[in-house]
Enzyme design. Structure first.
Site, PDB file in Angstrom:
ATOM      1  N   ILE A   1      -5.425  -9.655  -8.716  1.00 61.51           N
ATOM      2  CA  ILE A   1      -4.214  -9.450  -8.764  1.00 61.51           C
ATOM      3  C   ILE A   1      -3.227  -8.747  -8.682  1.00 61.51           C
ATOM      4  O   ILE A   1      -1.875  -8.653  -7.976  1.00 61.51           O
ATOM      5  CB  ILE A   1      -4.016  -9.595 -10.843  1.00 61.51           C
ATOM      6  CG1 ILE A   1      -2.230 -10.550 -10.580  1.00 61.51           C
ATOM      7  CG2 ILE A   1      -4.139  -8.208 -11.274  1.00 61.51           C
ATOM      8  CD1 ILE A   1      -2.334 -10.581 -12.074  1.00 61.51           C
ATOM      9  N   LYS A   2      -3.858  -7.160  -7.705  1.00 61.24           N
ATOM     10  CA  LYS A   2      -3.661  -6.346  -7.418  1.00 61.24           C
ATOM     11  C   LYS A   2      -3.081  -6.318  -6.106  1.00 61.24           C
ATOM     12  O   LYS A   2      -2.542  -6.311  -5.757  1.00 61.24           O
ATOM     13  CB  LYS A   2      -4.671  -5.210  -7.643  1.00 61.24           C
ATOM     14  CG  LYS A   2      -5.229  -5.060  -8.631  1.00 61.24           C
ATOM     15  CD  LYS A   2      -4.393  -3.487  -9.074  1.00 61.24           C
ATOM     16  CE  LYS A   2      -4.868  -3.588 -10.132  1.00 61.24           C
ATOM     17  NZ  LYS A   2      -3.734  -2.526 -11.750  1.00 61.24           N
ATOM     18  N   ASP A   3      -3.735  -7.618  -5.081  1.00 62.78           N
ATOM     19  CA  ASP A   3      -2.740  -7.624  -3.703  1.00 62.78           C
ATOM     20  C   ASP A   3      -1.234  -7.692  -3.995  1.00 62.78           C
ATOM     21  O   ASP A   3      -0.634  -7.825  -3.371  1.00 62.78           O
ATOM     22  CB  ASP A   3      -3.382  -8.970  -3.353  1.00 62.78           C
ATOM     23  CG  ASP A   3      -4.840  -9.436  -2.985  1.00 62.78           C
ATOM     24  OD1 ASP A   3      -5.443  -8.095  -3.064  1.00 62.78           O
ATOM     25  OD2 ASP A   3      -5.605 -10.310  -2.879  1.00 62.78           O
TER      26      ASP A   3
ATOM     27  N   ALA B   1       0.200  -4.536  -4.506  1.00 60.06           N
ATOM     28  CA  ALA B   1      -0.036  -3.296  -3.474  1.00 60.06           C
ATOM     29  C   ALA B   1       0.834  -3.261  -1.864  1.00 60.06           C
ATOM     30  O   ALA B   1       1.559  -3.092  -1.402  1.00 60.06           O
ATOM     31  CB  ALA B   1      -1.227  -4.186  -2.652  1.00 60.06           C
TER      32      ALA B   1
END
Length: 452
Positions: A43-45, A48
């Site tokens: 989910i960090k995409d 970021a």
């Protein structure tokens, strides 16, 4: 034609998948927002890319610049993908608690990785927070993203994760369950959902050893709550600025063991190969099952992919060393037997003597030891075939009819692994205990242990 211009255009729009087995004892419907479908497998995409875009807009990240970030691995991957497409360099600072796979993946996409000690205070110059901040000051044309205090983090989820969940559930969501780390995912998603329906319950899942739960309940930052924990990707020893506790309704803590075990259950029972935080998220939800009703629709966010954790929670040895996995091992089988002494023969022993020994102890397989070490084996079937074709062989030495050495495994090898080594050719397995003595386990030992 539907063609993406680059990998960044594939971020978001991840599926909701109904859970069927793990949640069968819950009164409501539970669906998972499975964000390992993002290109960087987490989910960090989302955040970021948003942090990079805003840094560019504000002139903080310039062409040819270097992105610096303290990360447990997933944010780094998202930033690295953005850097590859947009032409930036990356230096990521992480802790020695994180899995080796995470660091290796970051290096694979061109990032430099610096590993710092876990068990130091955030303000300690050796902490990964401090090292990242220092590097940003020392390296020209660089920018420290600082996902913890960078509000672009929660903005990404306000703009994407929240709207996706609202649309995918036709606005029927009643509960959001999410592990709490930097605060970006749970806060940003909650802010959007609460605007749509203030009655939606937002449940944050924390880990024992993190101070976030007590801070939520009392407003007090109590460092006495902080102690080392194994769980990855959530829990904090400070309160990041991305948090807005007013949009969160409850904090629930989960143990390291329960989170790890539940992650493995997700893979085996639902086919969802997820990371540590996903297991903890589901475990936290199950701990809160008494608060749920029949018509509730719960969305649980599963942050990342299990490939980041194959050397940890998906490794039996790692799990057993921490007491997380209750599995029977070679040692357990040996300990449960009345007689543990290994019956063996020397290469010079005659075939006739060996046959008598096998009859006496009612055994099918005998290891052949020379100077205390395995050099081969003798099996009942093998001897029968040889004696049947040549009765005179009974006077020969074992060395003349010796068979291959039995497989040798570690004393704490799980039964599942032992079973895979037992075949027609290898009817038993050997192992050496802590005192240096060999023991044998046969297929009958395994069957007996599993039926007790």
């Amino acid at each position: 034609m539907d063609i993406k211009n680059n990998i960044l255009e594939t971020i978001g729009n991840t599926p909701l998948i109904r859970l069927n087995k793990i949640t069968r004892n819950l009164p409501c419907t539970v669906v998972a927002k499975v964000d390992y479908f993002n290109p960087g497998n987490s989910i960090k995409d989302r955040m970021a890319l948003k942090m990079v875009e805003i840094a560019e807009q504000e002139g903080k990240l310039k062409p040819g610049g270097t992105i610096i970030e303290g990360t447990s691995g997933n944010t780094g991957m998202g930033l690295a993908l953005a850097a590859v497409v947009k032409g930036y360099k990356c230096i990521f600072v992480t802790t020695d608690k994180q899995s080796k796979e995470k660091a290796d993946i970051l290096k694979a996409v061109g990032a430099e990785v610096i590993v710092c000690p876990t068990n130091v205070a955030p303000e300690d110059p050796r902490s990964y927070y401090s090292v990242a901040a220092r590097l940003a000051k020392e390296i020209p044309n660089s920018y420290h993203m600082n996902q913890y205090d960078n509000l672009a983090n929660r903005l990404a989820h306000y703009e994407t994760t929240g709207p996706e969940i609202w649309k995918q559930t036709d606005g029927k969501i009643t509960h959001l369950v999410c592990t709490a780390g930097t605060g970006g995912t749970i806060t940003g998603t909650a802010m959007y959902l609460k605007e749509k329906n203030p009655d939606i319950q937002i449940w944050a899942i924390d880990v024992y050893g993190s101070l976030l739960t007590k801070y939520f309940r009392t407003g007090e930052i109590d460092m006495g709550e902080v102690h080392p924990y194994i769980s990855e990707g959530f829990g904090e020893d400070f309160v990041p600025k991305n948090y807005d506790m007013s949009v969160i309704d409850h904090f629930e803590q989960v143990t390291d063991k329960d989170g790890a075990v539940m992650a493995r259950r997700l893979a085996k029972e639902e086919g969802l190969f997820c990371g540590y935080s996903a297991g903890s998220c589901l475990q936290g939800l199950i701990q809160l099952k008494d608060r749920l009703k029949k018509d509730d629709l719960v969305v649980a966010i599963l942050h990342d992919h299990g490939s980041r954790y194959v050397g940890k929670i998906y490794n039996d040895q790692w799990m057993m060393e921490r007491g997380f996995l209750d599995v029977k091992t070679f040692k357990d089988i040996v300990s449960s037997r009345a007689h543990n002494r290994l019956i063996s023969v020397d290469p010079s022993t005659t075939v006739a003597e060996t046959v008598e020994l096998m009859k006496k102890y009612d055994i099918e397989h005998l290891p052949v030891l020379k100077d205390g070490e395995p050099v081969g084996s003798i099996s009942e079937n093998g001897l029968f075939n040889k004696v049947f074709s040549n009765p005179e062989i009974k006077n020969a030495a074992v060395a003349d009819v010796i068979e291959t050495t039995l497989p040798i495994v570690a004393f704490d090898t799980p039964i599942e692994r032992i079973s895979s080594l037992i075949t027609k050719e290898n009817g038993a397995v050997l192992s050496k205990d802590e005192a240096g003595n060999y023991h044998i386990v046969t297929k009958y030992d395994i069957i007996q242990s599993l039926t007790k």
